[in-house]
Design a protein around this motif. Sequence first.
Motif, PDB file in Angstrom:
ATOM      1  N   LEU A  70      41.437   7.423   4.792  1.00  0.00           N
ATOM      2  CA  LEU A  70      42.449   6.476   5.435  1.00  0.00           C
ATOM      3  C   LEU A  70      42.090   6.221   7.006  1.00  0.00           C
ATOM      4  O   LEU A  70      42.450   7.236   7.569  1.00  0.00           O
ATOM      5  N   ASP A  71      41.160   5.299   7.328  1.00  0.00           N
ATOM      6  CA  ASP A  71      41.053   5.195   8.884  1.00  0.00           C
ATOM      7  C   ASP A  71      41.864   4.183   9.434  1.00  0.00           C
ATOM      8  O   ASP A  71      42.280   2.987   8.923  1.00  0.00           O
ATOM      9  N   MET A  72      41.904   4.115  10.918  1.00  0.00           N
ATOM     10  CA  MET A  72      42.791   3.397  11.586  1.00  0.00           C
ATOM     11  C   MET A  72      41.920   2.733  12.679  1.00  0.00           C
ATOM     12  O   MET A  72      41.201   3.497  13.503  1.00  0.00           O
ATOM     13  N   MET A  73      41.579   1.639  13.061  1.00  0.00           N
ATOM     14  CA  MET A  73      40.796   1.068  13.932  1.00  0.00           C
ATOM     15  C   MET A  73      41.861   0.208  15.028  1.00  0.00           C
ATOM     16  O   MET A  73      42.670  -0.533  14.433  1.00  0.00           O
ATOM     17  N   LEU A  74      41.744   0.780  16.179  1.00  0.00           N
ATOM     18  CA  LEU A  74      42.622   0.453  17.288  1.00  0.00           C
ATOM     19  C   LEU A  74      42.306  -0.847  18.216  1.00  0.00           C
ATOM     20  O   LEU A  74      41.192  -0.241  18.743  1.00  0.00           O
ATOM     21  N   LEU A  75      42.939  -1.726  18.251  1.00  0.00           N
ATOM     22  CA  LEU A  75      42.522  -2.917  19.314  1.00  0.00           C
ATOM     23  C   LEU A  75      43.095  -2.539  20.683  1.00  0.00           C
ATOM     24  O   LEU A  75      42.593  -3.276  21.452  1.00  0.00           O
ATOM     25  N   GLU A  76      44.191  -1.775  20.787  1.00  0.00           N
ATOM     26  CA  GLU A  76      44.729  -1.442  22.017  1.00  0.00           C
ATOM     27  C   GLU A  76      45.303  -0.010  22.025  1.00  0.00           C
ATOM     28  O   GLU A  76      45.214   0.599  20.442  1.00  0.00           O
ATOM     29  N   GLU A  77      45.631   0.658  22.852  1.00  0.00           N
ATOM     30  CA  GLU A  77      45.917   2.196  22.933  1.00  0.00           C
ATOM     31  C   GLU A  77      47.215   2.387  22.204  1.00  0.00           C
ATOM     32  O   GLU A  77      48.163   1.546  22.403  1.00  0.00           O
ATOM     33  N   VAL A  78      47.269   3.115  21.180  1.00  0.00           N
ATOM     34  CA  VAL A  78      48.439   3.473  20.341  1.00  0.00           C
ATOM     35  C   VAL A  78      48.497   5.003  20.383  1.00  0.00           C
ATOM     36  O   VAL A  78      47.603   5.742  20.207  1.00  0.00           O
ATOM     37  N   ASP A  79      49.616   5.581  20.591  1.00  0.00           N
ATOM     38  CA  ASP A  79      49.764   6.923  20.690  1.00  0.00           C
ATOM     39  C   ASP A  79      49.887   7.534  19.494  1.00  0.00           C
ATOM     40  O   ASP A  79      51.217   7.726  18.866  1.00  0.00           O
ATOM     41  N   ILE A  80      48.997   8.069  18.852  1.00  0.00           N
ATOM     42  CA  ILE A  80      48.734   8.658  17.563  1.00  0.00           C
ATOM     43  C   ILE A  80      48.581  10.102  17.627  1.00  0.00           C
ATOM     44  O   ILE A  80      47.461  10.295  18.219  1.00  0.00           O
ATOM     45  N   PRO A  81      49.253  11.130  17.345  1.00  0.00           N
ATOM     46  CA  PRO A  81      48.956  12.688  17.030  1.00  0.00           C
ATOM     47  C   PRO A  81      47.586  12.743  16.452  1.00  0.00           C
ATOM     48  O   PRO A  81      47.349  12.087  15.481  1.00  0.00           O
ATOM     49  N   ASP A  82      46.712  13.871  16.983  1.00  0.00           N
ATOM     50  CA  ASP A  82      45.402  13.949  16.320  1.00  0.00           C
ATOM     51  C   ASP A  82      45.914  14.559  14.664  1.00  0.00           C
ATOM     52  O   ASP A  82      45.114  14.254  13.754  1.00  0.00           O
ATOM     53  N   ASN A  83      46.989  15.403  14.419  1.00  0.00           N
ATOM     54  CA  ASN A  83      47.135  15.965  13.182  1.00  0.00           C
ATOM     55  C   ASN A  83      48.693  15.405  12.722  1.00  0.00           C
ATOM     56  O   ASN A  83      49.615  15.604  13.387  1.00  0.00           O
ATOM     57  N   ILE A  84      48.805  14.350  11.918  1.00  0.00           N
ATOM     58  CA  ILE A  84      49.514  14.026  11.064  1.00  0.00           C
ATOM     59  C   ILE A  84      49.958  14.813  10.086  1.00  0.00           C
ATOM     60  O   ILE A  84      49.712  15.263   9.141  1.00  0.00           O
ATOM     61  N   GLU A  85      51.463  15.160   9.825  1.00  0.00           N
ATOM     62  CA  GLU A  85      51.922  16.182   9.284  1.00  0.00           C
ATOM     63  C   GLU A  85      52.357  15.700   7.842  1.00  0.00           C
ATOM     64  O   GLU A  85      52.319  16.177   6.725  1.00  0.00           O
ATOM     65  N   SER A  86      52.804  14.275   8.164  1.00  0.00           N
ATOM     66  CA  SER A  86      53.446  13.687   6.916  1.00  0.00           C
ATOM     67  C   SER A  86      53.252  12.213   7.078  1.00  0.00           C
ATOM     68  O   SER A  86      53.418  11.656   8.370  1.00  0.00           O
ATOM     69  N   PHE A  87      53.117  11.598   6.113  1.00  0.00           N
ATOM     70  CA  PHE A  87      52.491   9.996   5.921  1.00  0.00           C
ATOM     71  C   PHE A  87      53.067   9.454   4.911  1.00  0.00           C
ATOM     72  O   PHE A  87      52.764  10.233   3.628  1.00  0.00           O
ATOM     73  N   TYR A  88      53.547   8.287   4.795  1.00  0.00           N
ATOM     74  CA  TYR A  88      53.983   7.399   3.843  1.00  0.00           C
ATOM     75  C   TYR A  88      53.052   5.997   3.892  1.00  0.00           C
ATOM     76  O   TYR A  88      53.024   5.382   4.885  1.00  0.00           O
ATOM     77  N   PHE A  89      52.695   5.464   2.616  1.00  0.00           N
ATOM     78  CA  PHE A  89      51.886   4.381   2.794  1.00  0.00           C
ATOM     79  C   PHE A  89      52.122   3.881   1.326  1.00  0.00           C
ATOM     80  O   PHE A  89      52.054   4.549   0.286  1.00  0.00           O
ATOM     81  N   ASP A  90      52.096   2.400   1.229  1.00  0.00           N
ATOM     82  CA  ASP A  90      51.910   1.702  -0.138  1.00  0.00           C
ATOM     83  C   ASP A  90      50.827   0.906  -0.204  1.00  0.00           C
ATOM     84  O   ASP A  90      50.193   0.642   0.963  1.00  0.00           O
ATOM     85  N   TRP A  91      50.728   0.207  -1.434  1.00  0.00           N
ATOM     86  CA  TRP A  91      49.448  -0.374  -1.476  1.00  0.00           C
ATOM     87  C   TRP A  91      49.199  -1.774  -1.463  1.00  0.00           C
ATOM     88  O   TRP A  91      48.372  -2.422  -2.197  1.00  0.00           O
ATOM     89  N   ARG A  92      50.113  -2.354  -0.916  1.00  0.00           N
ATOM     90  CA  ARG A  92      50.041  -3.931  -0.950  1.00  0.00           C
ATOM     91  C   ARG A  92      49.686  -4.514   0.320  1.00  0.00           C
ATOM     92  O   ARG A  92      50.587  -4.069   1.271  1.00  0.00           O
TER      93      ARG A  92
END
Length: 362
Positions: A340-362
């Motif tokens: 799961l990759d993220m392409m950033l069009l502008e600066e977003v403060d996202i930590p290098d190590n995400i401990e927990s993540f929720y995602f759905d598929w639609r």
Amino acid sequence: MTIESKYIIEQFTLEDKDFDEFSKLITSAFLEDGAAQAEGASVVFNADTFRMIYGAPSGDRNLFVRAIHKESNEVVGFLGAIPRELKVFDKKYKFVIPSWLCVHSDHQRNGLATALGEKIYSVCLDANYVGAFSIFEPEQYGKDISRIVVKKENLIIKRVTSMKKFVIRVLDAKKLAKVVKVKWYEEQAFKFIQGVPKVRSKYVRNHKKSDSDRLFELLMEHVQKNELSIVPKKEDFEWVLEQPGVICAVHTNQEDIAKGFILAWEFNLAGFGHHFPCGWLDIVHIHGLSNREAKNLAHFASFSAKKRGWIALQTPYIPYFDPTPLKKAKFIFYPKTLHLDMMLLEEVDIPDNIESFYFDWR
């Protein structure tokens, strides 16, 4: 010859009448894929599948691009994007999920996939989105297209997580083996575990329309509990619950108020000239249940799916829920990698190590 001399690459506004045409194009392209022909496990789209992916009320019908072959005036390429709000700790951002990039087999290797990727980038940039998610298997062609666009546009690419396992609950081993390449002993093992016990609990049932407020309240707990999360919209969730291809199994308390739920929606799993209905395990909310209650809920979801004629339930495993009760309910967790990759069009403060993540598929 240039792409422009043979093709029109354009943004367009999606209409309901387009669903069938693009469903057929996506299906044709995916069934012709080399990996699908060797391994099976592809997807046959129909208008209902397309609607489930792109038809939600919050969808932006302008986030679509297509390739038109000038000589024949046929649509030969497609790429859509789904708007989603992303929460990172206490901040929220406007994101999209580009999805179902496809090019008709007769027009592949002409640069159309890259052209479609570049076009959707410009459309999303003009619409003020700050980033996009992409989900790929390591060998999937689409990841190369994403990286080409990222490099050309000087974007930032960040790996959010790598999912190491896939979850499947086999409900019809014989049919599953017709559309997915499995070893003979795997098919025998699947036959051994395909049975589903009937759950005899007055606290487990299918959802009712009156449950929607409570179920959304439970769903939002995933947003609150995780560092990084897709933020669902209530109107979309209620819309999903009303779709004919959806199963939502609910575990209640003594007052018949939901404590947890499992939601899945129907798609057609295809391979080797066959296709059968299958269930995409979209939301699992079991952290408010005991292991026994969660196991019963998983059994009930499987029983409901089998009654629908689904041959399996499946999803990549994101560890926002404890897998133990599902394992006890004969769900198999097997090795399979998705990035799961993220392409950033502008600066977003996202930590290098995400401990927990929720995602759905639609």
